[in-house]
Design an enzyme around this catalytic site. Structure first.
Site, PDB file in Angstrom:
ATOM      1  N   GLU A   1       0.812  -1.229   0.000  1.00  0.00           N
ATOM      2  CA  GLU A   1       0.000   0.000   0.000  1.00  0.00           C
ATOM      3  C   GLU A   1       0.840   1.272   0.000  1.00  0.00           C
ATOM      4  OE1 GLU A   1      -2.740  -0.430   3.242  1.00  0.00           O
ATOM      5  OE2 GLU A   1      -3.551  -2.315   2.460  1.00  0.00           O
TER       6      GLU A   1
ATOM      7  N   ASN B   1       1.973  -5.146  -3.197  1.00  0.00           N
ATOM      8  CA  ASN B   1       0.588  -5.472  -2.851  1.00  0.00           C
ATOM      9  C   ASN B   1      -0.196  -4.200  -2.517  1.00  0.00           C
ATOM     10  OD1 ASN B   1      -1.311  -7.746  -2.177  1.00  0.00           O
ATOM     11  ND2 ASN B   1      -1.271  -6.796  -0.144  1.00  0.00           N
TER      12      ASN B   1
ATOM     13  N   HIS C   1     -10.542  -6.411  -1.859  1.00  0.00           N
ATOM     14  CA  HIS C   1     -11.570  -6.248  -0.835  1.00  0.00           C
ATOM     15  C   HIS C   1     -12.766  -5.592  -1.523  1.00  0.00           C
ATOM     16  CE1 HIS C   1      -9.069  -7.393   2.549  1.00  0.00           C
ATOM     17  NE2 HIS C   1      -8.120  -6.556   2.148  1.00  0.00           N
TER      18      HIS C   1
ATOM     19  N   GLU D   1      -6.272 -10.814  -1.060  1.00  0.00           N
ATOM     20  CA  GLU D   1      -7.012 -10.559   0.180  1.00  0.00           C
ATOM     21  C   GLU D   1      -8.517 -10.476  -0.085  1.00  0.00           C
ATOM     22  OE1 GLU D   1      -5.433  -7.354   2.561  1.00  0.00           O
ATOM     23  OE2 GLU D   1      -3.399  -7.619   1.768  1.00  0.00           O
TER      24      GLU D   1
ATOM     25  N   ASP E   1     -12.415 -10.542  -0.209  1.00  0.00           N
ATOM     26  CA  ASP E   1     -13.660 -10.760   0.518  1.00  0.00           C
ATOM     27  C   ASP E   1     -14.732  -9.878  -0.114  1.00  0.00           C
ATOM     28  OD1 ASP E   1     -12.570  -8.369   1.518  1.00  0.00           O
ATOM     29  OD2 ASP E   1     -12.317  -9.123   3.541  1.00  0.00           O
TER      30      ASP E   1
END
Length: 325
Positions: free
Chosen positions: A133, A174, A210, A239, A241
């Site tokens: 990030e 990432n 996400h 990651e 979801d």
């Protein structure tokens, strides 16, 4: 005893890495959790245990117990291990104050951290999220303690320091919010292109995915995957979801969620992205329930298994997609 194939069985047959982020405390105390993690996923990543804060309880001390527990669990169950993460602006140690260091001291501190952590897991961890990030939502370079002291060069240094210690591990950048083609993913593309032109050893890019409230378009995700691949990079979903804005879920939320999982997995596989990691094992352990702000904004049921580790429609959608491809 059921002879039905698990999600891991199907992923193994398809040659796909299907993973989950693992919490060591839950792993130790909940048999349903570790049974699901070991039988349903062929890739595992420590959710928080390898971040600098949890690893560094004091200035001169590392505590690897939680990270070791996840890595050893993965090794014992023949799973691929992703390391997350070496350099991030969040979850720094409580005792760490950047103003106590000169830029050169801060550079030495970060180098020592990367050398120590990568060195401990040399040959055991298969891929690292080296930098996490570093780009802000508007596409500018995020201001952090690292960038303020060292400029953009800290990214190049971090990848080179990791490569010095482990020549064979895969090294990833990432980030979140860059899953589809947009202003932020454009900026990350430009950043990685600049670094690669300087022979910085970057092997891949992790798209967190996400999908919270506003879900990235699967076709645009696939286009994004392909353009990063054209830079010579591997692409992984790291990651994932899928949740709704509070109060905005449809009448059939689990079915709509399942269809989105299906569409994303299908688009990623078609584009050649064959590693997909969900950020947790079951809904009961989702990070969304542990963060008040996010928990108030989004529903807390974003994963493939429910609170009791029973497969949800999303689980069957992913499994069917892997079997059908």
């Amino acid at each position: 005893m059921s002879n039905e194939q698990t999600l891991r069985d199907v992923a193994d047959e398809r040659g796909v890495s299907l993973g989950a982020a693992i919490d060591p405390d839950t792993l130790r105390r909940n048999p349903s959790y570790w049974k699901t993690a070991s039988s349903e996923f062929n890739l595992l990543t420590p959710e928080n245990a390898l971040k600098m804060g949890p690893l560094r309880p004091s200035r001169h001390t590392y505590d690897f117990r939680d990270a070791d527990a996840v890595v050893e669990f993965g090794e014992n169950h023949d799973a691929t291990i992703r390391g997350h993460t070496l350099v991030w602006h969040n979850q720094k140690p409580d005792w760490f104050q950047a103003w106590e260091y000169t830029p050169e001291q801060l550079r030495a501190f970060l180098r020592d951290h990367i050398h120590t952590v990568v060195g401990r897991y040399h040959g055991r961890i298969d891929a690292w999220d080296v930098v996490n990030e570093a780009v802000a939502d508007d596409g500018s370079m995020r201001r952090t303690v690292w960038s303020d002291a060292l400029g953009e060069e800290y990214l190049a240094d971090a990848f080179r320091w990791a490569r010095e210690i482990d020549p064979d591990v895969d090294l990833y950048y990432n980030d979140y919010g860059a899953d589809e083609v947009n202003e932020k993913s454009d900026a990350i593309y430009d950043l990685l292109e600049r670094l690669l032109a300087r022979d910085v050893p970057i092997d891949g890019v992790g798209l967190q995915l996400h999908a919270l409230g506003d879900w990235p378009d699967p076709d645009s995700i696939a286009e994004n995957v392909r353009r990063f691949q054209d830079l010579g990079l591997e692409v992984e979903i790291t990651e994932m979801d899928v949740a709704y804005h509070r109060g905005e879920a449809p009448s059939n939320p689990l079915e709509v969620q399942a269809e989105y999982y299906r569409d994303v997995v299908d688009a990623c596989l078609e584009a050649g992205c064959e590693t997909i990691v969900t950020w947790g094992v079951g809904d009961g352990n989702s990070w969304l329930r542990g963060f008040k702000d996010f928990g108030e904004r989004y529903t807390g049921d974003p994963l493939l298994f429910d609170d009791r580790y029973e497969p949800k429609p999303a689980y069957h959608a992913v499994k069917d997609t892997l079997q059908d491809q």
